[in-house]
Motif scaffolding. Structure first.
Motif, PDB file in Angstrom:
ATOM      1  N   PRO A 103       0.670  -1.000   0.251  1.00 39.91           N
ATOM      2  CA  PRO A 103      -0.338  -0.720   0.194  1.00 39.91           C
ATOM      3  C   PRO A 103       0.749   1.145   0.088  1.00 39.91           C
ATOM      4  N   GLU A 104       0.116   2.619  -0.499  1.00 37.26           N
ATOM      5  CA  GLU A 104       0.749   3.692  -0.941  1.00 37.26           C
ATOM      6  C   GLU A 104       1.059   4.291   1.012  1.00 37.26           C
ATOM      7  N   PRO A 105       2.675   5.212   1.477  1.00 37.55           N
ATOM      8  CA  PRO A 105       2.311   5.249   2.498  1.00 37.55           C
ATOM      9  C   PRO A 105       1.441   6.207   3.884  1.00 37.55           C
ATOM     10  N   ILE A 106       1.050   6.351   2.888  1.00 36.64           N
ATOM     11  CA  ILE A 106      -0.149   7.561   3.517  1.00 36.64           C
ATOM     12  C   ILE A 106      -1.092   6.597   4.098  1.00 36.64           C
ATOM     13  N   LYS A 161      -6.646  -1.544 -12.022  1.00 41.11           N
ATOM     14  CA  LYS A 161      -5.315  -1.697 -11.307  1.00 41.11           C
ATOM     15  C   LYS A 161      -4.004  -0.720 -11.283  1.00 41.11           C
ATOM     16  N   PRO A 162      -4.128  -0.054 -12.068  1.00 42.18           N
ATOM     17  CA  PRO A 162      -2.875   1.031 -11.775  1.00 42.18           C
ATOM     18  C   PRO A 162      -3.012   1.657 -10.493  1.00 42.18           C
ATOM     19  N   MET A 163      -4.314   1.852 -10.693  1.00 40.26           N
ATOM     20  CA  MET A 163      -4.850   3.318  -9.224  1.00 40.26           C
ATOM     21  C   MET A 163      -4.335   2.365  -7.770  1.00 40.26           C
ATOM     22  N   MET A 164      -4.770   0.981  -8.127  1.00 43.11           N
ATOM     23  CA  MET A 164      -4.167   0.190  -7.234  1.00 43.11           C
ATOM     24  C   MET A 164      -2.789   0.744  -6.373  1.00 43.11           C
ATOM     25  N   CYS A 194     -11.272   5.426  -2.364  1.00 43.50           N
ATOM     26  CA  CYS A 194      -9.425   5.257  -2.531  1.00 43.50           C
ATOM     27  C   CYS A 194      -9.377   6.834  -3.171  1.00 43.50           C
ATOM     28  N   SER A 195      -8.072   7.270  -1.819  1.00 44.56           N
ATOM     29  CA  SER A 195      -7.036   8.729  -2.297  1.00 44.56           C
ATOM     30  C   SER A 195      -6.427   8.345  -1.803  1.00 44.56           C
ATOM     31  N   GLY A 196      -4.693   9.274  -2.453  1.00 48.27           N
ATOM     32  CA  GLY A 196      -3.573   9.547  -1.352  1.00 48.27           C
ATOM     33  C   GLY A 196      -3.574  10.452  -0.792  1.00 48.27           C
ATOM     34  N   SER A 197      -5.311  11.151  -0.299  1.00 48.81           N
ATOM     35  CA  SER A 197      -5.036  12.171   0.465  1.00 48.81           C
ATOM     36  C   SER A 197      -6.987  12.316   0.931  1.00 48.81           C
ATOM     37  N   ALA A 198      -7.025  13.201   1.758  1.00 44.23           N
ATOM     38  CA  ALA A 198      -8.820  13.145   1.814  1.00 44.23           C
ATOM     39  C   ALA A 198      -8.885  14.318   0.943  1.00 44.23           C
ATOM     40  N   TRP A 238      -7.414   4.220   0.400  1.00 44.46           N
ATOM     41  CA  TRP A 238      -6.525   4.883   0.196  1.00 44.46           C
ATOM     42  C   TRP A 238      -6.074   4.197  -1.654  1.00 44.46           C
ATOM     43  N   TYR A 239      -4.817   3.835  -1.616  1.00 43.64           N
ATOM     44  CA  TYR A 239      -4.135   2.934  -3.006  1.00 43.64           C
ATOM     45  C   TYR A 239      -3.383   2.167  -1.873  1.00 43.64           C
ATOM     46  N   PRO A 240      -4.181   0.918  -1.894  1.00 45.44           N
ATOM     47  CA  PRO A 240      -4.077  -0.093  -1.128  1.00 45.44           C
ATOM     48  C   PRO A 240      -3.127  -2.119  -1.605  1.00 45.44           C
ATOM     49  N   GLY A 241      -2.774  -1.172  -3.270  1.00 45.99           N
ATOM     50  CA  GLY A 241      -1.391  -2.151  -3.481  1.00 45.99           C
ATOM     51  C   GLY A 241      -2.570  -3.281  -4.264  1.00 45.99           C
ATOM     52  N   MET A 242      -0.949  -4.879  -4.302  1.00 47.89           N
ATOM     53  CA  MET A 242      -0.946  -5.766  -5.419  1.00 47.89           C
ATOM     54  C   MET A 242      -2.476  -6.170  -4.349  1.00 47.89           C
TER      55      MET A 242
END
Length: 863
Positions: free
Chosen positions: A88-91, A404-407, A658-662, A679-683
Motif C-alpha cells: 500500500p501507498e505510505p499514507i 489496477k494502476p490505481m491500486m 480510494c485516494s492518497g489524500s483527504a 487509500w491506494y491499497p496495493g496488489m
C-alpha cells in the motif's frame, strides 16, 4: 604509494625476479569504510572526483571503480521494476498506526531490492538508473495541506507519527546497524520545509513560516530519522528557504543537519535542484557558481539531467572552492559505496545470497495483504450496514472498482498480478453485478467498440515499437490489444518487452469496421507527443497534453473501413504514457444505470481519485486538479452526482473511497450508509477491502490526516504557516473526520489512566491505560496520547506523543503502556528560539482519536 614485495628465486643459472603487488588500502575489506574511502579519494584526479559526485557516476577502470547509480526508489516496493511486491501507498501504511508492521514491510522491500541487484550482477549487466542499492525513501515531509499531490508518499500530518514511521522504514531498508555492510542506503526527503505546491516548487521561496513552525512541525521527523534511525542519506529540496535554495542552504545543511544533529553521511540533491539555483531561483549566475554554492553548503551528490557538478573542476580552477572541499564530499560518497559492499567481492557480502525467488514470494504477498487490511479505515457505518452478507445480491459500481494502476499508487513497481476491489468482492460474492458507471472526473462515458476493430487478422489494435523516437529501422516488439489499453513508463522497467523506458516510439494501428453509422470518438490521453491519422489524413498532429484535446470525433458509415493509426514518441520531460479507447460517446445517464439495478438494494460504489490525477509535478489541468496537486478537495462532481442519484433512488450505498489524500465528503455522509477509506491499497488491496466489507477482518485503520468538511476550511495553499492547519492548529472549526479517527465493527472502552507519578523526572513516568473490548467481535484499537501546554495558548492545540496498537479479544481487557519522558514535553521556546523541555504544568490527553471532547485528561508537572 603502492608497496611491492620483490622475491628473488634461484633456478639453476637464472635468477627470476617476481614482483607481487600488495593490496592497496582501499582494497582491504578489513579497514573501515571511511578509511578505505579516504585512501581511494587520494588516488583520484579532480575530474574523476567531480564525476563521482553525479548520481549517474561513470566507471573509473584504472582504479577498479564501476559505474554507479545513486537514484533508485523504494517508496512502497522496489520502484520502476516488474515482478515485485507492491505494498500500500505510505499514507495508507500510516493509517495502520503499526510501525512494527511497517518495519517488516520495508525489510521485505530491501530484500527484493537486493535480489534485483544480485540478479543484475549475475547477468553481467551494467548498472542503470533505478537499479541500485541507494533508495530515495522515505518521504517524511509533513502533509500539511490535502491539496498536495505528493502527500500520498508521506506518513501524514503529524511530526511524531511521521518520525516513528520514517524510522521504521529506514531500519527496514538499511538492515541491522551492527552488520558489516548495510543492506541498502535509505534517504530522508525532502529537506526541508516542503509540502507543495508542485507547480511552483522550482521557484518558491518559503519565507513566511515562524521559528515555531520550523522547529515543531517541519524539522522533527528529519531529526528523528537522523539521530535515532541513523539514516544514511538526506535529500535537499527544490525550493528556497529564507531566500536560499535548500541545496545551497548552509543553515539547513551545515548548522542544523550536521552541526546540531551530528549527521555525517550523504546529502543528495533533488533532481535538477542544483541547476535550479541559477536557472530558476536566479541566486547564482551560472552552473559553475551553482555548483560552488551547493558544494560549500554541503550537497555531496547532484541528481540531475544537465549536471551543474560537471563544472566543479572549473569552480576549483577559478578559486570558488578548494579541492580539499571537494574531497570531503567524495570521501562521504565513497564511504557509502564501501558501506554497501559494492566495492568488494560479493562472497564477502551477506546480502549477496538473496535469490530472485523472494520476488513476489508468498510470504511477501501475505505481508502486503496484512498491511492492506490494517490500512483500511472505516469512517461511517450507519445502522450497522457493514459487514455485508454473502447471501445478498449487490452491485459494484464506480471508476476505481476494476482499476489496477490505481491500486499500485505512485512511485511504484509493477506486480505480476493485482487483485482489484472488484476481483476481491467477486471472490466473496458470486451474485455481484458490475457496471463501471462513470469516469473518475469526466461526465461523458465511452462505450468501447474494440470488437469492431482488427488488424493482421486479429481483433483490436496492433502496437509496434522502436528503440528510437523516429519509428525508424527494425521494430523491437509488437503487441495486440483487444480492449481499451493504457501503457506507461511509470513503475515499469520497460515500456513493452524489449522496449526502453526512454528514447522510444510506437505506432498503434487498426482497421475499424463500424456496425452502425454515426459519430465515433477516438480517445487518446498522453503526456507524450502523438499523432492521430485516419485513412491517411492527419486528424491530430504532434499533440501533447497541453495543446490538443484528447478526443477525436469522426463520422463513420456502417460497412466501410477506416484505417486508424496513432503515432507516439517518448518525451523526456514527463516520461511516457498513453491511453487509447475508441467507441461511442454519451453523457452519463444515471437513471439508465439505476434502472438496471431494480432488484438490488445495496450498492458498493468504488470511487475517489487516482495516482493519475495526484502526484509529482504532473501534466494534469482539469477541474479540481493542477500540475499534480488539487485545486479543491471535493469529490469530482460526476461521482458526487452519481452517489446522490443512487441515494435518491432508494439504494443503500457503501462508498469505498480510494485516494492518497483527504477528500471532503460532507454530502457523501448523507448520501451513503457507509464510507470506507481504502487509500491506494496495493496488489492485494482488493482482497483486503473485501475482507473488511464481508467481516472477515474487523477494520482498525486510523486517519493519519484530518478529513476536512470542505475546501472552505483550508487556507492559502502557498502559505506554509501552520495556523489553522491539521489537528494541531485547528481552533475555530470542526473537521468532518479528525486525525486519529477510525471506526470498528466492535466497541472499546478506554479506561482511566494510571500514572507512576504526576511529576516528570529525568527517567520520565509510566502510564498504563486499560482497554476493554465491549463488543461481540475481536478487534484492534489504537490508543493515542497527546500533550497540551495550557501556558502556551499560541502553541499547538495538542501534540501526539505516543500511541499503542492493541489486539483485544471480545470481553477481554488489554493494557497500553507508555513511558512519558522529558522529551515528550518538548515545546518551542521563544527565548532560545528552538525546542526544549520547559517547566510547567501539562495536560496529558488520551483516547482513540484527536477529537478533543472525547479525550480523557490527566495533569502532570515538570519542575
Amino acid at each position: 604509494m603502492t608497496a611491492r614485495v620483490v622475491m628473488i628465486v634461484f633456478t639453476g643459472c637464472f635468477i627470476e625476479v617476481e614482483c607481487m603487488a600488495q593490496a592497496l588500502q582501499y582494497q582491504n575489506p578489513e579497514l573501515t569504510a571511511r578509511e578505505r574511502a579516504a585512501d581511494l579519494c587520494s588516488r583520484l584526479t579532480l575530474e574523476e572526483k567531480a564525476s563521482l559526485m553525479l548520481d549517474d557516476s561513470p566507471a573509473i577502470p584504472r582504479l577498479g571503480i564501476k559505474r554507479w547509480q545513486w537514484w533508485s526508489e523504494a517508496l512502497h516496493g522496489v520502484a520502476n521494476m516488474g515482478g515485485v511486491t507492491n505494498f500500500p501507498e505510505p499514507i495508507g501504511m500510516a493509517a495502520s498506526w503499526n510501525d512494527a508492521l511497517v518495519f517488516r514491510v520495508f525489510d521485505a522491500i530491501s530484500t527484493e531490492a537486493r535480489a534485483k541487484w544480485n540478479e543484475l550482477l549475475s547477468q553481467g549487466n551494467d548498472v542503470t538508473r533505478f537499479h541500485a542499492l541507494s533508495v530515495w525513501t522515505p518521504n517524511i515531509n509533513i502533509f500539511r495541506d490535502p491539496r498536495w499531490g505528493r502527500g500520498q508518499e508521506t506518513y501524514g500530518e503529524d511530526p511524531y507519527l511521521t518520525g516513528v514511521m520514517g524510522s521504521a522504514v529506514v531500519r527496514g531498508l538499511q538492515g541491522p546497524e551492527d552488520a558489516k555492510y548495510r543492506k541498502l542506503w535509505a534517504c530522508a526527503k525532502h529537506y526541508a520545509v516542503h509540502s507543495g505546491p508542485e507547480w511552483s516548487r522550482h521557484t518558491a521561496d518559503i519565507d513566511n513560516i515562524s521559528a515555531r513552525d520550523l522547529w515543531e512541525t517541519y524539522l522533527p521527523a528529519f531529526k528523528t530519522v537522523v539521530e535515532d534511525a541513523k539514516v544514511r542519506e538526506v535529500m535537499c529540496a527544490y525550493q528556497r528557504y529564507d531566500n536560499e535554495p535548500c541545496c545551497s542552504n548552509t543553515r539547513l545543511l551545515q548548522d542544523i543537519l550536521r552541526n546540531e544533529w551530528g549527521f555525517k553521511y550523504l546529502v543528495v540533491s533533488d533532481c535538477g535542484a542544483v541547476t535550479d539555483i541559477h536557472a530558476n531561483h536566479k541566486v547564482a549566475s551560472d552552473a559553475v557558481h551553482s555548483a560552488a554554492r551547493a558544494t560549500l553548503a554541503g550537497t555531496d551528490v547532484e541528481c540531475g539531467f544537465d549536471y551543474a557538478y560537471k563544472s566543479i573542476p572549473e569552480a576549483v580552477h577559478r578559486g570558488l572552492i578548494k579541492e580539499s572541499e571537494v574531497d570531503k564530499h567524495v570521501i562521504r560518497l565513497l564511504e557509502g559505496r564501501f558501506d554497501l559492499g559494492e566495492m568488494d567481492d560479493p562472497s564477502l557480502v551477506y546480502w549477496s545470497d538473496i535469490p530472485t525467488s523472494v520476488l513476489e514470494s508468498r510470504e511477501h504477498r501475505r505481508l502486503a495483504l496484512e498491511m492492506a487490511r490494517q490500512t483500511i479505515t472505516l469512517l461511517q457505518n450507519r445502522n450497522g450496514i457493514l459487514p455485508l452478507k454473502k447471501s445478498e445480491k449487490i452491485a459494484v459500481i464506480g471508476p476505481n472498482a476494476d482499476n489496477k494502476p490505481m491500486m499500485w499508487g505512485n512511485y511504484n513497481g509493477t506486480p505480476t498480478t493485482t487483485i482489484t476491489i472488484l476481483d476481491g468482492i467477486r471472490r466473496e460474492n458470486r451474485k455481484t453485478v458490475y457496471h463501471q458507471g462513470c469516469d473518475l472526473t469526466d461526465s461523458r462515458i465511452v462505450t468501447p467498440l474494440f470488437s469492431e476493430c482488427s488488424f493482421d487478422g486479429r481483433k483490436g489494435f496492433k502496437g509496434t515499437f522502436w528503440n528510437n523516437t523516429r519509428r525508424e529501422g527494425k521494430p523491437v516488439a509488437t503487441e495486440y490489444y483487444t480492449q481499451p489499453f493504457t501503457k506507461t513508463t511509470a513503475g515499469n522497467y520497460q515500456f513493452a518487452p524489449g522496449v526502453n523506458l526512454t528514447d522510444f516510439s510506437a505506432q498503434y494501428e487498426t482497421v475499424f469496421r463500424p456496425a452502425k453509422s454515426g459519430e465515433v470518438v477516438i480517445n487518446v490521453e498522453s503526456v507524450s507527443r502523438f499523432d492521430v491519422v485516419v485513412n491517411g489524413e492527419v486528424k491530430v498532429k504532434h499533440a501533447t497534453w497541453r495543446t490538443t484535446p484528447t478526443r477525436t470525433p469522426i463520422l463513420v458509415e456502417a460497412g466501410k473501413e477506416y484505417k486508424i493509426e496513432i503515432h507516439f514518441a517518448h518525451m523526456p520531460t514527463y516520461g511516457a504514457n498513453i491511453k487509447v479507447n475508441i467507441g461511442t460517446e454519451s453523457e452519463i445517464d444515471y437513471t439508465d444505470i439505476i434502472n438496471r439495478l431494480k432488484d438490488i438494494d445495496k450498492v458498493v460504489f468504488v470511487g475517489g481519485i487516482a495516482p493519475s490525477l495526484e502526484g509529482e509535478e504532473m501534466p494534469v489541468e482539469i477541474d479540481g486538479f493542477k500540475g499534480g496537486d488539487r485545486t479543491h478537495i471535493e469529490l469530482p462532481a460526476v461521482q458526487r452526482n452519481f452517489l446522490k442519484a443512487l441515494h435518491e433512488a432508494g439504494k443503500r450505498v457503501i462508498f469505498v473511497c480510494c485516494s492518497g489524500s483527504a477528500i471532503a465528503l460532507q454530502p457523501e455522509t448523507k448520501n451513503c450508509e457507509a464510507i470506507i477509506q481504502a487509500w491506494y491499497p496495493g496488489m492485494e488491496g482488493g482482497t483486503a477491502v473485501a475482507d473488511v466489507l464481508y467481516g472477515k477482518v474487523c477494520p482498525s485503520g486510523k486517519l493519519p490526516v484530518t478529513f476536512y468538511a470542505s475546501s472552505d476550511q483550508l487556507g492559502d495553499f502557498e502559505d506554509y504557516s501552520m495556523e489553522g492547519r491539521t489537528y494541531r492548529y485547528i481552533r475555530d472549526f470542526e473537521p468532518l473526520f479528525p486525525f486519529g479517527y477510525g471506526l470498528s465493527y466492535t466497541t472499546f472502552d478506554i479506561g482511566n489512566a494510571k500514572l507512576s507519578s504526576t511529576t516528570i523526572g529525568r527517567e520520565g513516568i509510566k502510564m498504563e491505560i486499560p482497554v476493554t473490548n465491549t463488543g461481540n467481535r475481536n478487534g484492534a484499537e489504537v490508543v493515542q496520547v497527546y500533550v497540551r501546554n495550557p501556558q502556551d495558548p499560541q502553541g499547538p492545540v495538542m501534540q501526539l506523543r505516543g500511541y499503542k496498537r492493541l489486539n483485544v479479544k471480545t470481553g477481554e481487557t488489554a493494557t497500553a503502556n507508555f513511558l512519558l519522558t522529558p522529551k515528550s514535553f518538548e515545546w518551542f521556546d521563544e527565548q532560545t528560539n528552538t525546542i526544549c523541555t520547559k517547566p510547567g504544568t501539562y495536560d496529558v490527553l488520551y483516547g482513540n482519536s484527536s477529537k478533543g471532547n472525547a479525550l480523557k485528561k490527566v495533569t502532570v508537572t515538570i519542575n
